[in-house]
Structure formats: structure tokens, C-alpha cells
Scaffold this motif. Structure first.
Motif, PDB file in Angstrom:
ATOM      1  N   PRO A 258     -61.879   0.725 -23.084  1.00 29.99           N
ATOM      2  CA  PRO A 258     -62.512   1.768 -23.890  1.00 29.99           C
ATOM      3  C   PRO A 258     -61.916   3.157 -23.728  1.00 29.99           C
ATOM      4  CG  PRO A 258     -63.910   1.133 -22.036  1.00 29.99           C
ATOM      5  CD  PRO A 258     -62.805   0.146 -22.084  1.00 29.99           C
ATOM      6  N   ASN A 259     -61.190   3.409 -22.649  1.00 31.87           N
ATOM      7  CA  ASN A 259     -60.703   4.772 -22.416  1.00 31.87           C
ATOM      8  C   ASN A 259     -59.200   4.938 -22.644  1.00 31.87           C
ATOM      9  OD1 ASN A 259     -62.969   4.192 -20.000  1.00 31.87           O
ATOM     10  ND2 ASN A 259     -63.300   6.021 -21.221  1.00 31.87           N
ATOM     11  N   VAL A 260     -58.496   3.854 -22.978  1.00 33.04           N
ATOM     12  CA  VAL A 260     -57.047   3.931 -23.137  1.00 33.04           C
ATOM     13  C   VAL A 260     -56.656   4.827 -24.307  1.00 33.04           C
ATOM     14  CG1 VAL A 260     -55.012   2.579 -23.804  1.00 33.04           C
ATOM     15  CG2 VAL A 260     -56.497   1.786 -21.963  1.00 33.04           C
ATOM     16  N   ALA A 261     -57.441   4.785 -25.380  1.00 32.76           N
ATOM     17  CA  ALA A 261     -57.066   5.534 -26.583  1.00 32.76           C
ATOM     18  C   ALA A 261     -57.132   7.041 -26.380  1.00 32.76           C
ATOM     19  CB  ALA A 261     -57.972   5.130 -27.743  1.00 32.76           C
ATOM     20  N   GLU A 262     -57.878   7.502 -25.391  1.00 28.68           N
ATOM     21  CA  GLU A 262     -58.101   8.949 -25.240  1.00 28.68           C
ATOM     22  C   GLU A 262     -56.804   9.706 -25.018  1.00 28.68           C
ATOM     23  OE1 GLU A 262     -60.759  12.016 -22.499  1.00 28.68           O
ATOM     24  OE2 GLU A 262     -60.985   9.845 -22.282  1.00 28.68           O
ATOM     25  N   SER A 263     -55.986   9.252 -24.069  1.00 31.03           N
ATOM     26  CA  SER A 263     -54.721   9.935 -23.815  1.00 31.03           C
ATOM     27  C   SER A 263     -53.789   9.830 -25.018  1.00 31.03           C
ATOM     28  CB  SER A 263     -54.044   9.364 -22.568  1.00 31.03           C
ATOM     29  OG  SER A 263     -54.760   9.730 -21.401  1.00 31.03           O
ATOM     30  N   LYS A 264     -53.832   8.685 -25.726  1.00 34.38           N
ATOM     31  CA  LYS A 264     -53.002   8.532 -26.924  1.00 34.38           C
ATOM     32  C   LYS A 264     -53.385   9.553 -27.986  1.00 34.38           C
ATOM     33  CE  LYS A 264     -52.385   3.511 -26.400  1.00 34.38           C
ATOM     34  NZ  LYS A 264     -52.614   2.195 -27.035  1.00 34.38           N
ATOM     35  N   GLU A 265     -54.692   9.745 -28.168  1.00 35.77           N
ATOM     36  CA  GLU A 265     -55.149  10.716 -29.161  1.00 35.77           C
ATOM     37  C   GLU A 265     -54.774  12.134 -28.762  1.00 35.77           C
ATOM     38  OE1 GLU A 265     -59.268   9.778 -29.196  1.00 35.77           O
ATOM     39  OE2 GLU A 265     -59.005   7.920 -30.353  1.00 35.77           O
ATOM     40  N   ASN A 266     -54.894  12.440 -27.472  1.00 35.27           N
ATOM     41  CA  ASN A 266     -54.457  13.753 -26.991  1.00 35.27           C
ATOM     42  C   ASN A 266     -52.974  13.965 -27.239  1.00 35.27           C
ATOM     43  OD1 ASN A 266     -57.042  14.220 -26.075  1.00 35.27           O
ATOM     44  ND2 ASN A 266     -56.579  13.862 -23.924  1.00 35.27           N
ATOM     45  N   THR A 267     -52.176  12.931 -27.001  1.00 39.40           N
ATOM     46  CA  THR A 267     -50.730  13.024 -27.219  1.00 39.40           C
ATOM     47  C   THR A 267     -50.421  13.336 -28.674  1.00 39.40           C
ATOM     48  OG1 THR A 267     -50.211  11.518 -25.402  1.00 39.40           O
ATOM     49  CG2 THR A 267     -48.565  11.734 -27.139  1.00 39.40           C
ATOM     50  N   ALA A 268     -51.064  12.601 -29.579  1.00 41.47           N
ATOM     51  CA  ALA A 268     -50.819  12.822 -31.006  1.00 41.47           C
ATOM     52  C   ALA A 268     -51.201  14.243 -31.417  1.00 41.47           C
ATOM     53  CB  ALA A 268     -51.614  11.810 -31.828  1.00 41.47           C
TER      54      ALA A 268
ATOM     55  N   ALA B  70     -45.640  15.587 -24.160  1.00 41.57           N
ATOM     56  CA  ALA B  70     -46.955  15.508 -24.790  1.00 41.57           C
ATOM     57  C   ALA B  70     -47.815  14.439 -24.131  1.00 41.57           C
ATOM     58  CB  ALA B  70     -46.796  15.218 -26.280  1.00 41.57           C
ATOM     59  N   GLN B  71     -47.201  13.335 -23.722  1.00 40.68           N
ATOM     60  CA  GLN B  71     -47.973  12.296 -23.033  1.00 40.68           C
ATOM     61  C   GLN B  71     -48.492  12.785 -21.691  1.00 40.68           C
ATOM     62  OE1 GLN B  71     -44.801   9.296 -23.368  1.00 40.68           O
ATOM     63  NE2 GLN B  71     -46.208   8.012 -24.539  1.00 40.68           N
ATOM     64  N   ALA B  72     -47.651  13.514 -20.959  1.00 39.86           N
ATOM     65  CA  ALA B  72     -48.098  14.057 -19.672  1.00 39.86           C
ATOM     66  C   ALA B  72     -49.221  15.060 -19.872  1.00 39.86           C
ATOM     67  CB  ALA B  72     -46.919  14.707 -18.951  1.00 39.86           C
ATOM     68  N   ALA B  73     -49.062  15.937 -20.861  1.00 36.69           N
ATOM     69  CA  ALA B  73     -50.096  16.942 -21.131  1.00 36.69           C
ATOM     70  C   ALA B  73     -51.382  16.286 -21.626  1.00 36.69           C
ATOM     71  CB  ALA B  73     -49.584  17.945 -22.157  1.00 36.69           C
ATOM     72  N   GLY B  74     -51.258  15.249 -22.450  1.00 30.46           N
ATOM     73  CA  GLY B  74     -52.438  14.553 -22.944  1.00 30.46           C
ATOM     74  C   GLY B  74     -53.215  13.878 -21.833  1.00 30.46           C
ATOM     75  N   ASP B  75     -52.502  13.341 -20.871  1.00 30.65           N
ATOM     76  CA  ASP B  75     -53.186  12.704 -19.741  1.00 30.65           C
ATOM     77  C   ASP B  75     -53.875  13.750 -18.874  1.00 30.65           C
ATOM     78  OD1 ASP B  75     -53.863  10.277 -18.409  1.00 30.65           O
ATOM     79  OD2 ASP B  75     -52.460  10.807 -16.826  1.00 30.65           O
ATOM     80  N   ARG B  76     -53.206  14.893 -18.676  1.00 32.33           N
ATOM     81  CA  ARG B  76     -53.853  15.969 -17.901  1.00 32.33           C
ATOM     82  C   ARG B  76     -55.147  16.411 -18.574  1.00 32.33           C
ATOM     83  NH1 ARG B  76     -48.575  18.020 -17.810  1.00 32.33           N
ATOM     84  NH2 ARG B  76     -49.107  19.764 -19.191  1.00 32.33           N
ATOM     85  N   GLN B  77     -55.139  16.513 -19.890  1.00 28.21           N
ATOM     86  CA  GLN B  77     -56.353  16.911 -20.605  1.00 28.21           C
ATOM     87  C   GLN B  77     -57.471  15.886 -20.409  1.00 28.21           C
ATOM     88  OE1 GLN B  77     -55.536  17.680 -24.733  1.00 28.21           O
ATOM     89  NE2 GLN B  77     -54.440  19.588 -24.329  1.00 28.21           N
ATOM     90  N   ALA B  78     -57.115  14.601 -20.463  1.00 23.62           N
ATOM     91  CA  ALA B  78     -58.124  13.554 -20.291  1.00 23.62           C
ATOM     92  C   ALA B  78     -58.742  13.615 -18.901  1.00 23.62           C
ATOM     93  CB  ALA B  78     -57.505  12.188 -20.547  1.00 23.62           C
ATOM     94  N   LEU B  79     -57.930  13.881 -17.893  1.00 21.90           N
ATOM     95  CA  LEU B  79     -58.440  13.953 -16.516  1.00 21.90           C
ATOM     96  C   LEU B  79     -59.249  15.228 -16.302  1.00 21.90           C
ATOM     97  CD1 LEU B  79     -55.221  12.713 -14.699  1.00 21.90           C
ATOM     98  CD2 LEU B  79     -57.342  11.427 -15.040  1.00 21.90           C
ATOM     99  N   ALA B  80     -58.758  16.345 -16.866  1.00 26.03           N
ATOM    100  CA  ALA B  80     -59.477  17.617 -16.724  1.00 26.03           C
ATOM    101  C   ALA B  80     -60.872  17.532 -17.333  1.00 26.03           C
ATOM    102  CB  ALA B  80     -58.683  18.740 -17.360  1.00 26.03           C
ATOM    103  N   GLY B  81     -60.989  16.750 -18.418  1.00 19.68           N
ATOM    104  CA  GLY B  81     -62.292  16.581 -19.051  1.00 19.68           C
ATOM    105  C   GLY B  81     -63.288  15.863 -18.164  1.00 19.68           C
TER     106      GLY B  81
END
Length: 544
Positions: free
Chosen positions: A366-376, A504-515
Motif C-alpha cells: 500500500p505504501n510503494v506508490a507514495e515515493s513514485k508519486e513524489n518522484t513524478a 527526483a527519486q531520492a528527493a521523493g523518498d525523503r519527502q515520504a519519510l519526512a511526512g
């Protein structure tokens, strides 16, 4: 190896599980009361409760996919013969599409280039390696994986730039994907060979489907042996006793439900190479959700730091033992030994059993898509500018508020914050070949903290442990390592480069963790070789 087994042993189909502890007896009894072994072997989708039933109905084909996969063998034999002159096999895939083939090739000593990265240096090196003799296996279940699509585009352009016609370039591709996926349509347009995947098997359970068999058959692996290994074990899966896969699953589930939710995956040196990386994604992505889960830690050797502790179940794995031999009683709590095809089926079954014990759905993510969406979103709008907290040598440090202003101090603060129940995940968005030394961080930091420390290459880990980081217990701390790109590479037909996608993938993952309000220390290497050496030195000083 010891002459005396380290504990109870269950054997079937050439696979043995030693030392499934007596403490798990009550858990096993509860599963038997629910008739779980027989129901699971019969592909009963109700094993994990009503919320998981809809997903399970279409994701239990792995239990007998080794039978259906035999239908591929004549086609694979023809394909191997037709492409005999293309002796450099490149696998473009992520997560379950790449990890099992990598284990198979490593264990059986066959050459296979696995491209599961967006690092432009690593992609460029692959494109420059024996291009005229290369066959690219593009593997994606959904057919929409951005990394794999980018690899396909880069290779297609490289073949054309080398002077090939489109028809000639098409001969250098084989596509593995679900019937009807976007990639299947793209493959038809390209005119390339497509081998359908088993639609009733999820990616991380797909080792014995076309995803595992196609690239390894092209690399020279006798894949029929893998199916035979699984077939020999399969008859035991519905049994209450003499069922080693059940014993392993009970041990994993019982440990996790009683406070030992970290599993150290330890190679015992008896001929199975790299299985821990595959089992890591299987366990983490299948169980790490709803605040629960099993945290797998892949350790480099039996003596490596981070493989033991009061909340750690130590599980070793290896090849078939000689008659009368058993694993060392001091090396592991549980030891799994047998042929590789049996390992794949046993660990898949055991993971499903452990999920039943924990009460989670082993087939969703259920949580895999979150970083992908942040990346996009970041690729479309750009990442917000952020100055470093400080710069030390070849490393820019982006630290949480209140961290010390020196590299060793920042690392020490991150480790000190783990407490008695936390873990550290080191994630490196770098070149897995050229920057391989950075993986030495894991044992150094594990030795310093005494808490579990994992290591993952980005974006590869996003398709495995990334689910656990977001969906599992919120006790993780994160060390992200990124690096300057000196020779970027465009993604043909896309408005971004590989370097921009990686960032963008690294930044998207950081956003997911920061949340999730988890601490993230980012270290950016302005010069990679010097930065890795400096970082390893600083990590070493945390142990003093």
C-alpha cells in the motif's frame, strides 16, 4: 558444519529447516487448528482474512507456477538457440523482476548484467559493454515501471545510434510482462519477442515464472532444474508435519509476534549466493505494513556485525548439505539448506505463513506508490532548493535541526537516536559498481550501534524494503547518500535525464519519510570517490 543438528529438523524435497524453536509450538498449533497448511496449499484466499481476500484470489499462483512454467521450456530452448550469438545478457527490471534472476545467475555461476538503477554512470557503462552482442530482457509486470521504461528507451536509441535498423535492434530485445500490460503493447509496436508472465503471481513471488527463467535461460542456466527442485518440495506444502516451509514460516511469525521482529539473513557459505537480497524484499514488502512487519537485515558473512541481538532471529541459508551433516548450532537460530528452486518456493510459502501469524496481507504494497508519486511531481515541478547544513571535505551534509556541525558528530547523533527499538536504513543513490565500497557503511555502523542496520541501493530498495520503511513500525532512522553526476545521460523521448530521475527519486523518498516525522540525514558526495572514502573514515570513528 556440525555433525549434530542445532535443534529440531524438518526435511522434504531436499530442503531442510533446522532449529525451528520450541517456543513457536503454540503458534504452529494455532495454525494447524485453522488448517492453514492445507488451505494455503489449496490456494484458499481466505487464509489472511476478509480484507486480504480480493487480492489473494489473484495472487496465489506462485504455489504451482512451477508446473505452468514448464510450458515455457520449448520456447526458451528455441530462443536460446536463435540468440546464441548474443552472449551478453542484460536484465532491465526492478524488485521482484530482477532480484531472483540475479540470485540464480550468481549461485550457478552464469554471467548476467542486472540493470536496476537510474545512476547515469552505471547505465552508461552497461550501454558501452559489448553492445553488438547484447540481448536486453525488459522485465516489468505492470509494464509501467519508470526505471525499466527508461532502460528500454536508452538501449533502443543506443542500438539505432550504432547503425542498426529498427528490425535489427528489435532482435536484441526480449520482453517479459503481464498479458495486456502497456509494455506488451509497446513491445508489439517495436516488433520484439514477448514472453507472457504468469498474471496470477505478484512480482516478489515470481522467481519461478518467466521473470526468473527467461533471463537466466539466456545466460545459460539449466532452468528445468529449478522447476524440478520446487516440484520436489511442493508435495509437502499441505502437510501438518515434515513440512520445512511451514517450520520456517512459523519460526518467522512466532519470533516477530513475540518481540524478535528483526531477521538476520546469514549466508553459510554452502553454495547459495545472494539469496538474502531476494528474501529481504520478499519479507519486507510482504509484511511491512499497518505498523507491523518483519525487518530483514542482510549480513555479509556469519561474523559480520548486526546479525544478532535480543530482538533478532538469526536465519542462515545455504545449499544442499552432505548426508549426515547439519549447520553449526552456534551459527544461527534457524538454518535453511537445500537446492535453489526449493529455497524460492519455501521462502514464499514461509512468508505467506508469517503474514498469517501477524495478521497482514502478504500480497499488497500500500505504501510503494507514495515515493513514485513524489518522484513524478518533482520531475514535473522541480525539487525545492535547500542549502546544506554544512560542508565537510567532499560531503555536503543536510542534517535535521539540532544535529552537530561535523560529519562524525552527525553520524553519532543519528545512531544515538535509535534507542532500544529503532533501526537504521542506509540508502545509497549511487553506482552499484563504481561506488561499491559505500556498502561498507552497513557493518561499520552496525558495529557502532548494536542496533539493526540495513543497506539498500536506490532506487532498487524502493521496490523492496521501501514498503517496510513507510508501512512498518515507525522506529526507523535513515541515512541517505547521494552523489554528484559528472556525465549525465538523457532518457530518450522524455524531458529528463537519468541523473534528474535519480535525484527526483531520492528527493521523493525523503519527502515520504519526512511526512512520517522520521529522522533523515542526507549526505551528498560532491566528488564520489573522495566522498566515499571520507564517509567510511567518519563511520569508522563512530566505533571508537
Amino acid at each position: 558444519m556440525s555433525e549434530t543438528p542445532p535443534g529440531p529438523v524438518e526435511v522434504a524435497g531436499g530442503l531442510s529447516v533446522h532449529g525451528a524453536v520450541e517456543a513457536s509450538a503454540s503458534v504452529r498449533a494455532a495454525l494447524l487448528d485453522r488448517d492453514v497448511p492445507a488451505r494455503l496449499a489449496a490456494q484458499d484466499p481466505t487464509v489472511w482474512g476478509p480484507d486480504a481476500e480480493a487480492t489473494a484470489k489473484i495472487r496465489l499462483g506462485w504455489l504451482d507456477t512451477h508446473h505452468r512454467s514448464r510450458e515455457l521450456l520449448p520456447q526458451l530452448a528455441e530462443l536460446v538457440a536463435e540468440l546464441a550469438d548474443l552472449d551478453h545478457v542484460v536484465l532491465a527490471g526492478m524488485g521482484g523482476s530482477s532480484l531472483a534472476p540475479e540470485v540464480i545467475a550468481r549461485t550457478l555461476g552464469r554471467p548476467l548484467t542486472v540493470l536496476d538503477t537510474t545512476d547515469p554512470g552505471q547505465v552508461r557503462a552497461a550501454l558501452a559493454d559489448r553492445l553488438e552482442r547484447t540481448v536486453v530482457v525488459v522485465a516489468s509486470k505492470s509494464g509501467s515501471t519508470v526505471e525499466t521504461d527508461s532502460h528500454r528507451r536508452a538501449y533502443w536509441q543506443a542500438f539505432l545510434d550504432a547503425g542498426m535498423t529498427e528490425a535489427e535492434a528489435a532482435r536484441h530485445f526480449v520482453v517479459v510482462t503481464d498479458p495486456g500490460s502497456p509494455l506488451a503493447a509497446t513491445a508489439a509496436e517495436m516488433g520484439v519477442v514477448t514472453i507472457p508472465a504468469d498474471p496470477e503471481v505478484g512480482g516478489r513471488y515470481s522467481a519461478l515464472t518467466a521473470f526468473g527463467l527467461v533471463p537466466t535461460a539466456l545466460a545459460g542456466v539449466p532452468v528445468t532444474d529449478l522447476l524440478d527442485d520446487a516440484d520436489a518440495l511442493a508435495a509437502s506444502l499441505g502437510h501438518d508435519h515434515d513440512n520445512p516451509a511451514l517450520a520456517l514460516g512459523v519460526a518467522l511469525g512466532a519470533a516477530a509476534s513475540s518481540g524478535r521482529s528483526t531477521v538476520a539473513l546469514v549466508p553459510d557459505g554452502t553454495g547459495v549466493d545472494g539469496l538474502g537480497d531476494w528474501a529481504e524484499q520478499l519479507l519486507a514488502e510482504s509484511t511491512g505494513k499497518a505498523g507491523l512487519g518483519i525487518l530483514p537485515v542482510v549480513v555479509e558473512s556469519p561474523a559480520a556485525p548486526g546479525g544478532s541481538g535480543p530482538d533478532v532471529l538469526r536465519v542462515s541459508y545455504g545449499g544442499t548439505l552432505a548426508p549426515g551433516r547439519a549447520p553449526d548450532a552456534d551459527a544461527a537460530d534457524v538454518a535453511v539448506n537445500g537446492p535453489l528452486g526449493a529455497h524460492f518456493l519455501a521462502w514464499e510459502y514461509a512468508t505467506a505463513v508469517a503474514a498469517a501469524v501477524l495478521g497482514v496481507d502478504p500480497f499488497d504494497q500500500p505504501n510503494v506508490a507514495e515515493s513514485k508519486e513524489n518522484t513524478a511531481r518533482i520531475l514535473a515541478a522541480g525539487a525545492p532548493a535547500q542549502p546544506p547544513s554544512f560542508t565537510e571535505g567532499a560531503i555536503e551534509v543536510y542534517a535535521p535541526n539540532g544535529f552537530p556541525g561535523d560529519l562524525a558528530g552527525a553520524l553519532t547523533r543519528l545512531l544515538d537516536g535509535l534507542g532500544d527499538d529503532g533501526y537504521l536504513a542506509v540508502t545509497a543513490y549511487l553506482d552499484r559498481s563504481a561506488d561499491a565500497a559505500v556498502a561498507g557503511l552497513r557493518p561499520l555502523l552496525a558495529g557502532a550501534t548494536g542496533r539493526p542496520v540495513t543497506f539498500g541501493w536506490g532506487p532498487r530498495f524502493l521496490h523492496s524494503t521501501g514498503q517496510y520503511h513507510k508501512g512498518g513500525p515507525r522506529v526507523g532512522s535513515f541515512l541517505q547518500v547521494t552523489g554528484a553526476v559528472t556525465g549525465d545521460l538523457p532518457v530518450p523521448g522524455r524531458p529528463y535525464t537519468f541523473g534528474e530521475l535519480q535525484a527526483a527519486q531520492a528527493a521523493g523518498d525523503r519527502q515520504a519519510l519526512a511526512g512520517r516525522e522520521r529522522p533523515v540525514l542526507r549526505l551528498h558526495l560532491t566528488e564520489r570517490a573522495a566522498g566515499v572514502a571520507q564517509l567510511l573514515d567518519a563511520a569508522g570513528r563512530t566505533m571508537t
